[in-house]
Design a protein around this motif. Structure first.
Motif, PDB file in Angstrom:
ATOM      1  N   MET A   1       0.860  -1.043  -0.229  1.00  7.49           N
ATOM      2  CA  MET A   1       0.149   0.047   0.206  1.00  7.49           C
ATOM      3  C   MET A   1       0.763   1.181  -0.169  1.00  7.49           C
ATOM      4  O   MET A   1       1.615   1.222   0.987  1.00  7.49           O
ATOM      5  N   LYS A   2       0.982   2.402  -0.800  1.00  4.32           N
ATOM      6  CA  LYS A   2       1.355   3.429  -1.444  1.00  4.32           C
ATOM      7  C   LYS A   2       1.566   4.332  -0.029  1.00  4.32           C
ATOM      8  O   LYS A   2       0.133   4.703   0.870  1.00  4.32           O
ATOM      9  N   ARG A   3       2.626   4.664   0.789  1.00  2.00           N
ATOM     10  CA  ARG A   3       2.179   5.652   1.822  1.00  2.00           C
ATOM     11  C   ARG A   3       1.696   7.003   1.215  1.00  2.00           C
ATOM     12  O   ARG A   3       2.219   7.149   0.727  1.00  2.00           O
ATOM     13  N   ASN A   4       0.867   7.904   2.052  1.00  2.31           N
ATOM     14  CA  ASN A   4       1.019   8.962   1.730  1.00  2.31           C
ATOM     15  C   ASN A   4       2.205   9.811   2.568  1.00  2.31           C
ATOM     16  O   ASN A   4       1.851   9.744   4.084  1.00  2.31           O
ATOM     17  N   GLY A   5       2.496  10.736   1.504  1.00  2.00           N
ATOM     18  CA  GLY A   5       3.926  11.367   2.101  1.00  2.00           C
ATOM     19  C   GLY A   5       3.641  12.520   2.640  1.00  2.00           C
ATOM     20  O   GLY A   5       3.748  13.171   3.371  1.00  2.00           O
ATOM     21  N   THR A   6       2.089  13.062   2.998  1.00  2.00           N
ATOM     22  CA  THR A   6       1.868  13.783   3.713  1.00  2.00           C
ATOM     23  C   THR A   6       1.458  14.012   5.132  1.00  2.00           C
ATOM     24  O   THR A   6       1.910  15.213   6.034  1.00  2.00           O
ATOM     25  N   ILE A   7       1.365  13.101   5.255  1.00  2.00           N
ATOM     26  CA  ILE A   7       1.217  12.301   7.285  1.00  2.00           C
ATOM     27  C   ILE A   7       1.716  12.804   8.346  1.00  2.00           C
ATOM     28  O   ILE A   7       3.298  12.583   8.415  1.00  2.00           O
ATOM     29  N   ASN A   8       1.592  13.161   9.204  1.00  2.00           N
ATOM     30  CA  ASN A   8       2.713  13.688  10.473  1.00  2.00           C
ATOM     31  C   ASN A   8       1.999  12.721  11.384  1.00  2.00           C
ATOM     32  O   ASN A   8       1.259  12.524  11.917  1.00  2.00           O
ATOM     33  N   ILE A   9       2.858  11.613  10.945  1.00  2.00           N
ATOM     34  CA  ILE A   9       3.052  10.512  12.195  1.00  2.00           C
ATOM     35  C   ILE A   9       2.304  10.973  13.749  1.00  2.00           C
ATOM     36  O   ILE A   9       1.423  10.070  14.486  1.00  2.00           O
ATOM     37  N   GLY A  10       3.580  11.331  13.704  1.00  4.15           N
ATOM     38  CA  GLY A  10       3.476  12.261  15.532  1.00  4.15           C
ATOM     39  C   GLY A  10       1.629  13.226  15.580  1.00  4.15           C
ATOM     40  O   GLY A  10       1.382  13.017  17.239  1.00  4.15           O
ATOM     41  N   ARG A  15      -3.433  12.512  18.108  1.00  3.21           N
ATOM     42  CA  ARG A  15      -5.148  13.467  17.307  1.00  3.21           C
ATOM     43  C   ARG A  15      -5.846  12.142  18.107  1.00  3.21           C
ATOM     44  O   ARG A  15      -7.572  12.005  18.948  1.00  3.21           O
ATOM     45  N   THR A  16      -5.169  11.104  16.646  1.00  2.00           N
ATOM     46  CA  THR A  16      -5.719   9.250  18.205  1.00  2.00           C
ATOM     47  C   THR A  16      -6.234   9.221  19.371  1.00  2.00           C
ATOM     48  O   THR A  16      -7.390   8.799  19.570  1.00  2.00           O
TER      49      THR A  16
END
Length: 324
Positions: A1-10, A15-16
């Motif tokens: 699955m291709k990664r969304n390059g704009t995600i801010n993992i932290g 938020r979760t």
């Protein structure tokens, strides 16, 4: 699955956690008369609490059952899909059935609920939709409504299952306090592993694994060294002629005495020993011995049977048993 390059993992992770924490906090408003009555019914039930669900709710149901069984409340897991293919036979007349579902409208739930009602069992719904089929058919409702899932598509059960888990824990803890379930009771159901050992392993269980090193007040330096070396615990108790405890000699005491450049020919145990040694009763929990060692920054304690010396418990014993 291709990664969304704009995600801010932290940011996503925080938020979760914040969303799920808020959902759990909101559950406080749902601790109502129904919840209190369910606790009373389960506590006084002569049967078991049969917990059922489908999908992710079934997994939460299994965890709740495990928690209840380990804390003194008899519980049984029944998968909602398997229930309508024969597993309904596990329900007894005196059992209470807890059905967990976010929507309360799953096909399996709609089939299962009328069957349970026909049996005459009390039906409790842990549900996130109080207008659902399950909620309307249940005798009591444990409300686990959440505003939205932490999933960005508001689809994958995340916040909702966290709320179910927390509500199950609230139920379990109320039952623990209702029954006065103690650490000793807990140990009966958790005899294995480090957790169980912390709850039942006694000082005597470990001190009896060794010979009890001891010398008399009048023992010579050579006798002291031989006793400490032969018992291989780095320590010996010092007793009077009647067996009464007078002191303790450690490897460190020997080194400090030799550093003084005194004449060793006339040195006795009384001259080397430390008085008022740290000791613990042999019927105490081993975990209490560990706390004493940490408090006093030592690696061994004298084990006592009342006023009489009975042996040594060493830090290595606690490490070996996985207490640390």
């Amino acid at each position: 699955m291709k990664r969304n390059g704009t995600i801010n993992i932290g940011t996503v992770a925080k938020r979760t956690i914040a969303m799920e924490a808020a959902a759990i906090n909101d559950l406080q408003q749902f601790i109502d008369a129904d919840f209190e009555r369910v606790v009373e019914l389960v506590a006084q039930c002569e049967g078991r609490l049969v917990v059922t669900g489908i999908g992710k709710s079934a997994i939460i149901a299994q965890k709740i059952v495990a928690t209840l069984n380990s804390t003194g409340t008899q519980a049984l897991f029944m998968h909602a899909a398997d229930a309508i293919h024969g597993d309904l036979g596990m329900i007894r007349q005196e059992d209470i059935v807890l059905c967990i579902s976010k929507s309360g409208t799953s096909a399996e739930i709609k089939v299962l609920v009328p069957l349970v009602k026909n049996f005459g069992n009390t039906l409790v719904a842990m549900v996130g939709n109080t207008n659902s089929f399950l909620a309307q058919e249940a005798d009591y409702i444990l409300n686990t409504t959440v505003s939205q899932e932490a999933c960005p598509n508001n689809l994958a059960p995340t916040t909702s299952t966290t709320a179910q888990l927390a509500m199950g824990d609230a139920l379990a803890v109320c039952l623990i306090e209702w029954h006065g379930f103690t650490a000793a009771d807990f140990a009966k159901f958790h005899p294995g592993g480090a957790l169980g050992k912390k709850l039942y392993l006694k000082v005597a269980d470990l001190s009896k694994l060794h010979q009890a090193p001891s010398v008399l007040l009048t023992s010579t330096l050579r006798e002291v060294i031989v006793e400490i070396s032969s018992k291989m615990l780095g320590v010996t108790a010092v007793l009077d002629e009647k067996g009464g405890l007078q002191g303790i000699i450690t490897d460190g005491d020997l080194r400090r005495m030799l550093e003084k450049n005194v004449s060793t020919g006339e040195v006795t145990a009384k001259d080397i020993m430390s008085v008022n040694p740290k000791a613990i009763q042999q019927n105490e929990l081993a975990i209490n011995a560990l706390e004493m060692m940490r408090q006093h920054d030592i690696t061994q304690l004298l084990a006592m049977d009342g006023e009489r010396y009975s042996g040594i418990i060493h830090l290595h014993d606690l490490i070996r048993e996985g207490i640390i």
